[in-house]
Scaffold this motif. Structure first.
Motif, PDB file in Angstrom:
ATOM      1  N   PHE A   1       0.830  -1.203   0.000  1.00  0.00           N
ATOM      2  CA  PHE A   1       0.000   0.000   0.000  1.00  0.00           C
ATOM      3  C   PHE A   1       0.866   1.255   0.000  1.00  0.00           C
ATOM      4  N   LEU A   2       1.849   1.298   0.897  1.00  0.00           N
ATOM      5  CA  LEU A   2       2.729   2.464   0.968  1.00  0.00           C
ATOM      6  C   LEU A   2       3.584   2.593  -0.288  1.00  0.00           C
ATOM      7  N   PHE A   3       3.969   1.456  -0.859  1.00  0.00           N
ATOM      8  CA  PHE A   3       4.746   1.460  -2.096  1.00  0.00           C
ATOM      9  C   PHE A   3       3.951   2.097  -3.233  1.00  0.00           C
ATOM     10  N   ALA A   4       2.695   1.668  -3.413  1.00  0.00           N
ATOM     11  CA  ALA A   4       1.849   2.232  -4.467  1.00  0.00           C
ATOM     12  C   ALA A   4       1.544   3.698  -4.194  1.00  0.00           C
ATOM     13  N   LEU A   5       1.304   4.030  -2.940  1.00  0.00           N
ATOM     14  CA  LEU A   5       1.006   5.419  -2.571  1.00  0.00           C
ATOM     15  C   LEU A   5       2.183   6.331  -2.877  1.00  0.00           C
ATOM     16  N   ARG A   6       3.372   5.872  -2.541  1.00  0.00           N
ATOM     17  CA  ARG A   6       4.579   6.678  -2.743  1.00  0.00           C
ATOM     18  C   ARG A   6       4.880   6.886  -4.221  1.00  0.00           C
ATOM     19  N   LEU A   7       4.651   5.854  -5.023  1.00  0.00           N
ATOM     20  CA  LEU A   7       4.981   5.939  -6.439  1.00  0.00           C
ATOM     21  C   LEU A   7       3.959   6.738  -7.247  1.00  0.00           C
TER      22      LEU A   7
ATOM     23  N   ALA B   1      -6.861   4.520 -12.786  1.00  0.00           N
ATOM     24  CA  ALA B   1      -6.550   3.202 -13.337  1.00  0.00           C
ATOM     25  C   ALA B   1      -5.292   3.238 -14.187  1.00  0.00           C
ATOM     26  N   ILE B   2      -5.162   4.270 -15.015  1.00  0.00           N
ATOM     27  CA  ILE B   2      -4.010   4.366 -15.911  1.00  0.00           C
ATOM     28  C   ILE B   2      -2.720   4.553 -15.119  1.00  0.00           C
ATOM     29  N   ILE B   3      -2.757   5.445 -14.128  1.00  0.00           N
ATOM     30  CA  ILE B   3      -1.542   5.708 -13.338  1.00  0.00           C
ATOM     31  C   ILE B   3      -1.166   4.497 -12.495  1.00  0.00           C
ATOM     32  N   VAL B   4      -2.147   3.893 -11.822  1.00  0.00           N
ATOM     33  CA  VAL B   4      -1.846   2.741 -10.959  1.00  0.00           C
ATOM     34  C   VAL B   4      -1.351   1.563 -11.792  1.00  0.00           C
ATOM     35  N   ALA B   5      -1.982   1.321 -12.951  1.00  0.00           N
ATOM     36  CA  ALA B   5      -1.533   0.217 -13.807  1.00  0.00           C
ATOM     37  C   ALA B   5      -0.151   0.488 -14.387  1.00  0.00           C
TER      38      ALA B   5
ATOM     39  N   CYS C   1     -13.756   2.695  -9.398  1.00  0.00           N
ATOM     40  CA  CYS C   1     -12.302   2.842  -9.303  1.00  0.00           C
ATOM     41  C   CYS C   1     -11.690   1.718  -8.469  1.00  0.00           C
ATOM     42  N   THR C   2     -12.381   1.296  -7.411  1.00  0.00           N
ATOM     43  CA  THR C   2     -11.894   0.183  -6.602  1.00  0.00           C
ATOM     44  C   THR C   2     -11.826  -1.104  -7.420  1.00  0.00           C
ATOM     45  N   MET C   3     -12.821  -1.325  -8.266  1.00  0.00           N
ATOM     46  CA  MET C   3     -12.803  -2.500  -9.138  1.00  0.00           C
ATOM     47  C   MET C   3     -11.707  -2.394 -10.191  1.00  0.00           C
ATOM     48  N   PHE C   4     -11.412  -1.172 -10.635  1.00  0.00           N
ATOM     49  CA  PHE C   4     -10.266  -0.989 -11.543  1.00  0.00           C
ATOM     50  C   PHE C   4      -8.985  -1.455 -10.869  1.00  0.00           C
ATOM     51  N   GLY C   5      -8.841  -1.151  -9.576  1.00  0.00           N
ATOM     52  CA  GLY C   5      -7.666  -1.603  -8.839  1.00  0.00           C
ATOM     53  C   GLY C   5      -7.609  -3.114  -8.736  1.00  0.00           C
ATOM     54  N   ALA C   6      -8.784  -3.751  -8.537  1.00  0.00           N
ATOM     55  CA  ALA C   6      -8.823  -5.213  -8.469  1.00  0.00           C
ATOM     56  C   ALA C   6      -8.422  -5.838  -9.802  1.00  0.00           C
ATOM     57  N   ILE C   7      -8.932  -5.276 -10.899  1.00  0.00           N
ATOM     58  CA  ILE C   7      -8.569  -5.783 -12.226  1.00  0.00           C
ATOM     59  C   ILE C   7      -7.072  -5.637 -12.464  1.00  0.00           C
ATOM     60  N   THR C   8      -6.535  -4.480 -12.111  1.00  0.00           N
ATOM     61  CA  THR C   8      -5.094  -4.239 -12.280  1.00  0.00           C
ATOM     62  C   THR C   8      -4.274  -5.253 -11.496  1.00  0.00           C
TER      63      THR C   8
ATOM     64  N   VAL D   1       2.237   2.487 -13.229  1.00  0.00           N
ATOM     65  CA  VAL D   1       3.320   2.688 -12.258  1.00  0.00           C
ATOM     66  C   VAL D   1       3.410   1.504 -11.292  1.00  0.00           C
ATOM     67  N   ALA D   2       2.353   1.294 -10.506  1.00  0.00           N
ATOM     68  CA  ALA D   2       2.394   0.217  -9.506  1.00  0.00           C
ATOM     69  C   ALA D   2       2.202  -1.159 -10.142  1.00  0.00           C
ATOM     70  N   GLY D   3       1.296  -1.256 -11.123  1.00  0.00           N
ATOM     71  CA  GLY D   3       1.034  -2.550 -11.756  1.00  0.00           C
ATOM     72  C   GLY D   3       2.252  -3.119 -12.455  1.00  0.00           C
ATOM     73  N   THR D   4       2.974  -2.284 -13.171  1.00  0.00           N
ATOM     74  CA  THR D   4       4.184  -2.758 -13.856  1.00  0.00           C
ATOM     75  C   THR D   4       5.246  -3.205 -12.858  1.00  0.00           C
ATOM     76  N   ALA D   5       5.340  -2.491 -11.729  1.00  0.00           N
ATOM     77  CA  ALA D   5       6.311  -2.893 -10.707  1.00  0.00           C
ATOM     78  C   ALA D   5       5.948  -4.248 -10.107  1.00  0.00           C
ATOM     79  N   ILE D   6       4.649  -4.493  -9.904  1.00  0.00           N
ATOM     80  CA  ILE D   6       4.204  -5.778  -9.367  1.00  0.00           C
ATOM     81  C   ILE D   6       4.508  -6.904 -10.354  1.00  0.00           C
ATOM     82  N   THR D   7       4.212  -6.670 -11.627  1.00  0.00           N
ATOM     83  CA  THR D   7       4.481  -7.694 -12.635  1.00  0.00           C
ATOM     84  C   THR D   7       5.974  -8.003 -12.716  1.00  0.00           C
ATOM     85  N   ALA D   8       6.795  -6.967 -12.723  1.00  0.00           N
ATOM     86  CA  ALA D   8       8.245  -7.172 -12.800  1.00  0.00           C
ATOM     87  C   ALA D   8       8.759  -7.913 -11.563  1.00  0.00           C
ATOM     88  N   ASP D   9       8.233  -7.554 -10.384  1.00  0.00           N
ATOM     89  CA  ASP D   9       8.678  -8.200  -9.151  1.00  0.00           C
ATOM     90  C   ASP D   9       8.322  -9.683  -9.145  1.00  0.00           C
TER      91      ASP D   9
END
Length: 246
Positions: free
Chosen positions: A27-33, A85-89, A184-191, A91-99
Protein backbone atom coordinates in the motif's frame (compact mmCIF):
# COMPACT_ATOMS: atom_id res chain seq x y z
CA UNK A 1 -7.18 -15.00 -14.55
CA UNK A 2 -10.72 -15.86 -13.44
CA UNK A 3 -9.38 -18.87 -11.52
CA UNK A 4 -6.77 -16.64 -9.87
CA UNK A 5 -9.51 -14.15 -8.98
CA UNK A 6 -11.52 -16.88 -7.26
CA UNK A 7 -8.49 -18.23 -5.38
CA UNK A 8 -7.51 -14.71 -4.31
CA UNK A 9 -10.96 -13.88 -2.93
CA UNK A 10 -11.19 -17.19 -1.07
CA UNK A 11 -7.66 -16.78 0.34
CA UNK A 12 -8.41 -13.21 1.42
CA UNK A 13 -11.46 -14.33 3.43
CA UNK A 14 -10.18 -17.63 4.82
CA UNK A 15 -7.93 -17.50 7.90
CA UNK A 16 -5.10 -17.27 8.75
CA UNK A 17 -4.11 -13.77 7.64
CA UNK A 18 -0.31 -13.71 7.53
CA UNK A 19 0.00 -10.96 4.95
CA UNK A 20 -0.50 -7.86 7.15
CA UNK A 21 3.02 -6.47 6.82
CA UNK A 22 3.14 -7.25 3.11
CA UNK A 23 -0.21 -5.48 2.61
CA UNK A 24 1.01 -2.35 4.40
CA UNK A 25 4.27 -2.41 2.45
CA UNK A 26 2.50 -2.73 -0.91
CA UNK A 27 0.00 0.00 0.00
CA UNK A 28 2.73 2.46 0.97
CA UNK A 29 4.75 1.46 -2.10
CA UNK A 30 1.85 2.23 -4.47
CA UNK A 31 1.01 5.42 -2.57
CA UNK A 32 4.58 6.68 -2.74
CA UNK A 33 4.98 5.94 -6.44
CA UNK A 34 1.62 7.14 -7.74
CA UNK A 35 0.52 10.26 -5.87
CA UNK A 36 2.59 12.82 -7.79
CA UNK A 37 1.96 11.44 -11.32
CA UNK A 38 -1.73 11.22 -10.41
CA UNK A 39 -1.85 14.83 -9.22
CA UNK A 40 -0.17 16.19 -12.34
CA UNK A 41 -2.15 13.98 -14.73
CA UNK A 42 -5.53 14.73 -13.15
CA UNK A 43 -5.11 18.50 -13.21
CA UNK A 44 -3.66 18.46 -16.73
CA UNK A 45 -6.30 16.13 -18.19
CA UNK A 46 -9.29 17.82 -16.55
CA UNK A 47 -8.04 21.30 -17.41
CA UNK A 48 -6.98 20.48 -20.96
CA UNK A 49 -9.79 18.22 -22.18
CA UNK A 50 -13.13 18.97 -20.47
CA UNK A 51 -11.96 22.30 -19.05
CA UNK A 52 -10.74 24.27 -22.05
CA UNK A 53 -12.61 22.39 -24.77
CA UNK A 54 -15.98 22.37 -23.02
CA UNK A 55 -15.51 25.97 -21.88
CA UNK A 56 -14.81 27.11 -25.45
CA UNK A 57 -17.95 25.30 -26.62
CA UNK A 58 -20.18 26.67 -23.85
CA UNK A 59 -18.95 30.22 -24.40
CA UNK A 60 -20.50 30.08 -27.91
CA UNK A 61 -23.91 29.77 -26.25
CA UNK A 62 -23.21 32.08 -23.33
CA UNK A 63 -23.57 29.15 -20.96
CA UNK A 64 -20.18 28.93 -19.29
CA UNK A 65 -22.00 28.56 -15.95
CA UNK A 66 -22.98 25.02 -17.08
CA UNK A 67 -19.34 23.95 -16.89
CA UNK A 68 -19.83 22.82 -13.27
CA UNK A 69 -22.58 20.39 -14.26
CA UNK A 70 -20.45 19.09 -17.09
CA UNK A 71 -17.62 18.35 -14.66
CA UNK A 72 -19.91 16.06 -12.68
CA UNK A 73 -20.19 13.92 -15.82
CA UNK A 74 -16.60 14.31 -16.97
CA UNK A 75 -14.51 14.16 -13.79
CA UNK A 76 -16.52 12.36 -11.10
CA UNK A 77 -18.04 9.69 -13.35
CA UNK A 78 -15.28 9.08 -15.89
CA UNK A 79 -11.99 10.98 -15.89
CA UNK A 80 -11.05 10.55 -12.22
CA UNK A 81 -11.47 6.73 -12.21
CA UNK A 82 -9.77 6.40 -15.59
CA UNK A 83 -6.75 8.49 -14.62
CA UNK A 84 -6.43 6.47 -11.40
CA UNK A 85 -6.55 3.20 -13.34
CA UNK A 86 -4.01 4.37 -15.91
CA UNK A 87 -1.54 5.71 -13.34
CA UNK A 88 -1.85 2.74 -10.96
CA UNK A 89 -1.53 0.22 -13.81
CA UNK A 90 1.35 2.04 -15.46
CA UNK A 91 3.32 2.69 -12.26
CA UNK A 92 2.39 0.22 -9.51
CA UNK A 93 1.03 -2.55 -11.76
CA UNK A 94 4.18 -2.76 -13.86
CA UNK A 95 6.31 -2.89 -10.71
CA UNK A 96 4.20 -5.78 -9.37
CA UNK A 97 4.48 -7.69 -12.64
CA UNK A 98 8.25 -7.17 -12.80
CA UNK A 99 8.68 -8.20 -9.15
CA UNK A 100 6.64 -11.41 -9.41
CA UNK A 101 8.07 -12.14 -12.85
CA UNK A 102 11.61 -11.94 -11.52
CA UNK A 103 10.67 -14.23 -8.64
CA UNK A 104 9.15 -16.69 -11.10
CA UNK A 105 12.27 -16.67 -13.29
CA UNK A 106 14.46 -17.26 -10.22
CA UNK A 107 12.11 -20.13 -9.21
CA UNK A 108 11.32 -18.45 -5.89
CA UNK A 109 7.59 -19.15 -6.33
CA UNK A 110 8.30 -22.86 -6.80
CA UNK A 111 10.49 -22.81 -3.70
CA UNK A 112 7.66 -21.26 -1.66
CA UNK A 113 5.28 -24.01 -2.76
CA UNK A 114 7.83 -26.67 -1.84
CA UNK A 115 8.06 -25.11 1.63
CA UNK A 116 4.27 -25.22 1.95
CA UNK A 117 3.78 -21.45 1.58
CA UNK A 118 0.83 -20.46 -0.59
CA UNK A 119 1.99 -17.79 -3.10
CA UNK A 120 -1.60 -16.63 -3.66
CA UNK A 121 -2.26 -15.89 0.02
CA UNK A 122 1.17 -14.44 0.77
CA UNK A 123 1.91 -12.56 -2.48
CA UNK A 124 -1.24 -12.01 -4.53
CA UNK A 125 -3.77 -11.26 -1.76
CA UNK A 126 -1.83 -8.35 -0.16
CA UNK A 127 -1.24 -6.77 -3.59
CA UNK A 128 -4.89 -7.30 -4.51
CA UNK A 129 -6.16 -5.62 -1.34
CA UNK A 130 -3.55 -2.86 -1.44
CA UNK A 131 -4.35 -1.82 -5.02
CA UNK A 132 -8.09 -1.87 -4.34
CA UNK A 133 -7.65 0.37 -1.31
CA UNK A 134 -5.16 2.74 -2.90
CA UNK A 135 -7.20 3.24 -6.08
CA UNK A 136 -10.32 3.96 -4.01
CA UNK A 137 -8.44 6.60 -2.02
CA UNK A 138 -6.81 7.98 -5.15
CA UNK A 139 -10.25 8.42 -6.73
CA UNK A 140 -11.15 11.00 -4.06
CA UNK A 141 -7.75 12.61 -4.64
CA UNK A 142 -8.37 12.67 -8.42
CA UNK A 143 -11.87 14.13 -8.05
CA UNK A 144 -10.57 17.01 -5.94
CA UNK A 145 -7.78 17.89 -8.34
CA UNK A 146 -9.99 17.24 -11.36
CA UNK A 147 -12.45 19.83 -10.10
CA UNK A 148 -9.49 22.14 -9.52
CA UNK A 149 -8.77 21.86 -13.26
CA UNK A 150 -12.34 22.99 -13.94
CA UNK A 151 -11.95 25.95 -11.58
CA UNK A 152 -8.76 26.97 -13.37
CA UNK A 153 -10.53 26.75 -16.75
CA UNK A 154 -13.37 28.91 -15.41
CA UNK A 155 -11.00 31.57 -14.07
CA UNK A 156 -8.94 31.56 -17.28
CA UNK A 157 -12.10 32.49 -19.17
CA UNK A 158 -12.80 35.33 -16.73
CA UNK A 159 -16.01 33.83 -15.34
CA UNK A 160 -17.07 33.88 -11.65
CA UNK A 161 -16.84 30.67 -9.68
CA UNK A 162 -20.31 30.95 -8.13
CA UNK A 163 -22.23 29.63 -11.17
CA UNK A 164 -19.70 26.81 -11.55
CA UNK A 165 -20.33 25.60 -8.01
CA UNK A 166 -24.10 26.12 -8.34
CA UNK A 167 -24.47 23.86 -11.38
CA UNK A 168 -21.91 21.43 -9.96
CA UNK A 169 -23.81 20.81 -6.74
CA UNK A 170 -27.16 20.84 -8.54
CA UNK A 171 -26.10 17.88 -10.68
CA UNK A 172 -23.80 16.05 -8.24
CA UNK A 173 -25.33 13.27 -6.16
CA UNK A 174 -24.24 10.58 -3.76
CA UNK A 175 -24.87 8.04 -6.53
CA UNK A 176 -22.19 9.72 -8.64
CA UNK A 177 -19.72 9.60 -5.75
CA UNK A 178 -20.23 6.01 -4.61
CA UNK A 179 -20.44 4.83 -8.22
CA UNK A 180 -17.11 6.49 -8.96
CA UNK A 181 -15.48 5.02 -5.85
CA UNK A 182 -16.82 1.52 -6.51
CA UNK A 183 -15.79 1.61 -10.15
CA UNK A 184 -12.30 2.84 -9.30
CA UNK A 185 -11.89 0.18 -6.60
CA UNK A 186 -12.80 -2.50 -9.14
CA UNK A 187 -10.27 -0.99 -11.54
CA UNK A 188 -7.67 -1.60 -8.84
CA UNK A 189 -8.82 -5.21 -8.47
CA UNK A 190 -8.57 -5.78 -12.23
CA UNK A 191 -5.09 -4.24 -12.28
CA UNK A 192 -3.90 -6.42 -9.41
CA UNK A 193 -5.24 -9.68 -10.84
CA UNK A 194 -3.89 -9.10 -14.34
CA UNK A 195 -0.46 -7.91 -13.18
CA UNK A 196 -0.05 -10.71 -10.64
CA UNK A 197 -1.14 -13.33 -13.17
CA UNK A 198 1.24 -12.11 -15.87
CA UNK A 199 4.08 -11.91 -13.36
CA UNK A 200 3.48 -15.40 -11.95
CA UNK A 201 3.28 -16.95 -15.42
CA UNK A 202 6.29 -15.17 -16.92
CA UNK A 203 8.89 -17.31 -18.68
CA UNK A 204 11.91 -16.88 -20.90
CA UNK A 205 14.29 -14.98 -18.68
CA UNK A 206 14.60 -11.20 -18.53
CA UNK A 207 13.07 -10.81 -21.98
CA UNK A 208 10.04 -12.80 -20.85
CA UNK A 209 9.58 -10.54 -17.84
CA UNK A 210 9.67 -7.48 -20.10
CA UNK A 211 7.01 -9.01 -22.36
CA UNK A 212 4.89 -9.89 -19.34
CA UNK A 213 5.01 -6.28 -18.12
CA UNK A 214 3.97 -5.01 -21.55
CA UNK A 215 1.14 -7.53 -21.83
CA UNK A 216 -0.06 -6.78 -18.30
CA UNK A 217 -0.53 -3.08 -19.05
CA UNK A 218 -2.35 -3.72 -22.33
CA UNK A 219 -4.66 -6.38 -20.86
CA UNK A 220 -5.35 -4.19 -17.82
CA UNK A 221 -6.46 -1.29 -20.01
CA UNK A 222 -8.70 -3.58 -22.08
CA UNK A 223 -10.22 -5.02 -18.91
CA UNK A 224 -10.77 -1.56 -17.44
CA UNK A 225 -12.47 -0.28 -20.60
CA UNK A 226 -14.70 -3.34 -20.86
CA UNK A 227 -15.67 -3.23 -17.18
CA UNK A 228 -16.36 0.52 -17.41
CA UNK A 229 -18.83 -0.08 -20.24
CA UNK A 230 -20.73 -2.75 -18.31
CA UNK A 231 -20.65 -0.80 -15.03
CA UNK A 232 -21.78 2.48 -16.60
CA UNK A 233 -24.64 0.83 -18.48
CA UNK A 234 -25.76 -0.93 -15.30
CA UNK A 235 -25.52 2.22 -13.16
CA UNK A 236 -27.50 4.32 -15.63
CA UNK A 237 -30.14 1.60 -15.99
CA UNK A 238 -30.60 1.18 -12.23
CA UNK A 239 -30.40 4.92 -11.42
CA UNK A 240 -32.11 6.74 -14.32
CA UNK A 241 -32.30 9.98 -12.33
CA UNK A 242 -28.59 10.65 -12.90
CA UNK A 243 -29.15 10.74 -16.66
CA UNK A 244 -31.06 14.03 -16.27
CA UNK A 245 -28.80 17.09 -16.43
CA UNK A 246 -30.25 19.97 -14.45
Amino acid sequence: MMILTGKTMVSALRPPYPYGSEFVGQFLFALRLCWLPLLISTVAVSYGAPGLQAANFLILFGALDRLGGFFVLAVIREFAPFVCAIIVAGVAGTAITADLGARKIREELDALQVLGVDPVKNLVVPRFLALMLVTGLFDIFAIIFGITGGLIATMVNGAPLGPFWATFFTNASTTDLWGSLLKCTMFGAITAIVCCYKGMTASGGAEGVGKAVNQAVVITFLGVFAFNYVFTQTLLATHPEITVIR
